[in-house]
Design an enzyme around this catalytic site. Structure first.
Site, mmCIF file in Angstrom:
data_model
loop_
_atom_site.group_PDB
_atom_site.id
_atom_site.type_symbol
_atom_site.label_atom_id
_atom_site.label_comp_id
_atom_site.label_asym_id
_atom_site.label_seq_id
_atom_site.Cartn_x
_atom_site.Cartn_y
_atom_site.Cartn_z
ATOM 1 N N ALA A 39 -2.462 -3.244 3.951
ATOM 2 C CA ALA A 39 -2.685 -1.812 4.130
ATOM 3 C C ALA A 39 -3.819 -1.281 3.253
ATOM 4 O O ALA A 39 -4.629 -0.463 3.703
ATOM 5 C CB ALA A 39 -1.394 -1.048 3.835
ATOM 6 N N SER B 276 2.491 2.752 3.165
ATOM 7 C CA SER B 276 1.094 2.340 3.035
ATOM 8 C C SER B 276 0.478 1.973 4.377
ATOM 9 O O SER B 276 -0.644 2.392 4.697
ATOM 10 C CB SER B 276 0.982 1.164 2.057
ATOM 11 O OG SER B 276 1.755 0.059 2.498
ATOM 12 N N PHE B 277 1.204 1.220 5.212
ATOM 13 C CA PHE B 277 0.606 0.772 6.465
ATOM 14 C C PHE B 277 0.503 1.909 7.477
ATOM 15 O O PHE B 277 -0.499 2.036 8.186
ATOM 16 C CB PHE B 277 1.382 -0.404 7.052
ATOM 17 C CG PHE B 277 0.565 -1.217 8.018
ATOM 18 C CD1 PHE B 277 -0.426 -2.064 7.550
ATOM 19 C CD2 PHE B 277 0.769 -1.130 9.379
ATOM 20 C CE1 PHE B 277 -1.208 -2.802 8.430
ATOM 21 C CE2 PHE B 277 -0.001 -1.862 10.274
ATOM 22 C CZ PHE B 277 -0.995 -2.705 9.797
ATOM 23 N N VAL C 265 9.156 -2.020 1.022
ATOM 24 C CA VAL C 265 10.059 -3.073 1.487
ATOM 25 C C VAL C 265 9.326 -4.406 1.602
ATOM 26 O O VAL C 265 8.198 -4.465 2.081
ATOM 27 C CB VAL C 265 10.640 -2.689 2.861
ATOM 28 C CG1 VAL C 265 11.451 -3.827 3.454
ATOM 29 C CG2 VAL C 265 11.497 -1.429 2.729
ATOM 30 N N LYS D 186 6.714 -15.150 9.268
ATOM 31 C CA LYS D 186 5.744 -15.495 8.211
ATOM 32 C C LYS D 186 6.130 -14.851 6.888
ATOM 33 O O LYS D 186 5.784 -15.368 5.817
ATOM 34 C CB LYS D 186 4.327 -15.113 8.633
ATOM 35 C CG LYS D 186 4.106 -13.648 8.968
ATOM 36 C CD LYS D 186 3.748 -12.776 7.798
ATOM 37 C CE LYS D 186 3.693 -11.315 8.211
ATOM 38 N NZ LYS D 186 3.397 -10.417 7.079
ATOM 39 N N ARG E 10 9.339 10.891 5.531
ATOM 40 C CA ARG E 10 10.577 11.456 4.981
ATOM 41 C C ARG E 10 10.332 12.203 3.674
ATOM 42 O O ARG E 10 10.984 13.196 3.374
ATOM 43 C CB ARG E 10 11.587 10.341 4.706
ATOM 44 C CG ARG E 10 12.095 9.571 5.907
ATOM 45 C CD ARG E 10 13.080 8.520 5.415
ATOM 46 N NE ARG E 10 13.471 7.567 6.427
ATOM 47 C CZ ARG E 10 14.534 7.704 7.222
ATOM 48 N NH1 ARG E 10 15.290 8.782 7.123
ATOM 49 N NH2 ARG E 10 14.842 6.769 8.109
ATOM 50 N N GLU F 199 9.844 -7.262 3.842
ATOM 51 C CA GLU F 199 10.618 -7.507 5.059
ATOM 52 C C GLU F 199 11.255 -8.895 5.090
ATOM 53 O O GLU F 199 12.290 -9.108 5.715
ATOM 54 C CB GLU F 199 9.721 -7.335 6.291
ATOM 55 C CG GLU F 199 9.249 -5.919 6.549
ATOM 56 C CD GLU F 199 10.239 -5.115 7.380
ATOM 57 O OE1 GLU F 199 11.418 -5.511 7.457
ATOM 58 O OE2 GLU F 199 9.825 -4.090 7.946
ATOM 59 N N SER G 284 0.356 -9.352 -1.269
ATOM 60 C CA SER G 284 1.533 -9.668 -0.449
ATOM 61 C C SER G 284 2.833 -9.356 -1.189
ATOM 62 O O SER G 284 3.135 -9.951 -2.228
ATOM 63 C CB SER G 284 1.510 -11.149 -0.057
ATOM 64 O OG SER G 284 2.730 -11.538 0.523
ATOM 65 N N ARG G 285 3.625 -8.445 -0.635
ATOM 66 C CA ARG G 285 4.912 -8.108 -1.252
ATOM 67 C C ARG G 285 5.893 -9.275 -1.159
ATOM 68 O O ARG G 285 6.674 -9.518 -2.084
ATOM 69 C CB ARG G 285 5.495 -6.861 -0.589
ATOM 70 C CG ARG G 285 4.685 -5.612 -0.812
ATOM 71 C CD ARG G 285 5.437 -4.365 -0.395
ATOM 72 N NE ARG G 285 5.663 -4.277 1.033
ATOM 73 C CZ ARG G 285 4.834 -3.697 1.888
ATOM 74 N NH1 ARG G 285 3.697 -3.193 1.460
ATOM 75 N NH2 ARG G 285 5.130 -3.620 3.171
#
EC number: 1.1.1.94
Length: 335
Positions: free
Chosen positions: A140, A10-11, A279, A191, A31, A281, A254-255
């Site tokens: 994103a 996405s980003f 992911v 963060k 990929r 992070e 926010s993931r």
């Protein structure tokens, strides 16, 4: 001008859209063949940015050589844990004397290297002066929809940051330059760990007071560690520190906050991650933060509890009690 983005999540896709404003052509490497085909035929990334148009100037490819040769700006948008592998494959095709901007927000497990340190470890010295990092409050989906976004671009060489700033400047995307590569990266990476903690508090129904405390004390421990590693403390009050922290701890997109919320509700981490396309992070960074705490002696109480919950099976509710019952201290202790 021709630009390249390595990583079609996405980003990476959103930044390719930004670059396309000032570039005649942007090559986007990914990929997944299905993503590459969709971007080239439908001008959309249905896997990661469904429904958001992608500029016709963006051309996706599975071939690293095709993506990189002739580029005047390279953006690395792979997850932090995959960066070393991808850079090793891309090295032969990386153009010389061209800015290489990492947007990954992580600290490599084991080596405890930031992303620019990792790139210095992977690449010959001739590339080192051209490394930069982009970080700040930037979901994103909002970036791709051309909603106003402001970030920091840092490089040891100010001319490199200025080149990146010029290439990425649009009516809806603004950046500020910095030479504090250390502070910008520690703010961006840690963060995510604090956001997991904030999400857990929300998942446990602990209220706004608790969330505000986690954000504020989280910033304190991020700053302590970043300064120990050589950062300017003022950087952590800026976009790549407080700005990104507030967004990631409170935003619905926010993931990392999502992972925390689900942990707070009692779900197991493997099940949470299995349901996610991209992911979070902060899960891996929590392990690096734990190792950095042991190595440096800098207290990171919130990061430590997130590590115990994510990797040692500790109860989120017990972790909150342990944080609240720590030995009383001055608010400026360790500063």
């Amino acid at each position: 001008m021709r630009g390249s983005v390595i990583g079609s999540g996405s980003f990476g896709t959103a930044l390719a859209n930004v670059l396309a404003v000032n570039c005649e052509e942007v090559r986007l490497w990914g990929r997944e063949s299905s993503v590459v085909e969709a971007i080239n035929t439908q001008h959309e990334n249905p896997t990661y940015l469904k429904g958001i148009p992608i500029s016709e100037r963006v051309r996706a490819t599975n071939d690293l050589q095709e993506a990189l040769v002739g580029s005047e700006l390279v953006v690395l948008a792979t997850p932090s844990h995959a960066t070393r592998e991808v850079v090793a494959k891309a090295q032969a095709y990386l153009p010389r004397h061209v800015p290489i901007v990492t947007v990954s927000k992580g600290i490599e497990n084991g080596t405890l290297l930031t992303m620019t340190e990792l790139l210095e470890d992977c690449l010959p010295e001739e590339f080192h002066p051209y490394l930069a990092v982009l970080s700040g409050p930037s979901f994103a989906k909002e970036l791709a929809r051309r909603m106003p976004t402001v970030v920091t671009i840092a490089s040891h060489w100010d001319k490199v940051a200025l080149r990146c700033q010029k290439a990425l400047q649009t009516e809806t995307f603004r950046s500020y330059t910095s030479t504090d590569v250390v502070g910008v990266q520690y703010g961006g990476a840690l963060k995510n760990v604090i956001a997991i903690a904030a999400g857990m508090a929300d998942g446990l129904g602990m209220g706004h007071n608790a969330r505000a405390a986690i954000i504020t004390r989280g910033l304190a421990e991020i700053t302590r560690l970043a300064v120990r590693k050589g950062a300017n403390p003022l950087t952590l009050s800026g976009l790549s520190g407080m700005g990104d922290l507030v967004l990631t701890c409170t935003g619905e997109l926010s993931r990392n906050r999502h992972v925390g919320m689900e942990l707070g509700k009692g779900r197991k981490l493997p099940d949470i991650l299995a349901d996610m396309k991209e992911v979070a992070e902060g899960v891996k960074t929590a392990r690096s933060a734990h190792e950095l705490e042991l190595k440096t002696g800098v207290e990171l109480p919130i990061c430590h509890q997130v590590y115990l919950i994510a990797h040692e099976g500790k109860s989120a509710r017990t972790a909150v009690v342990d944080l609240m019952t720590r030995q009383p201290k001055s608010e400026l202790a360790g500063v």
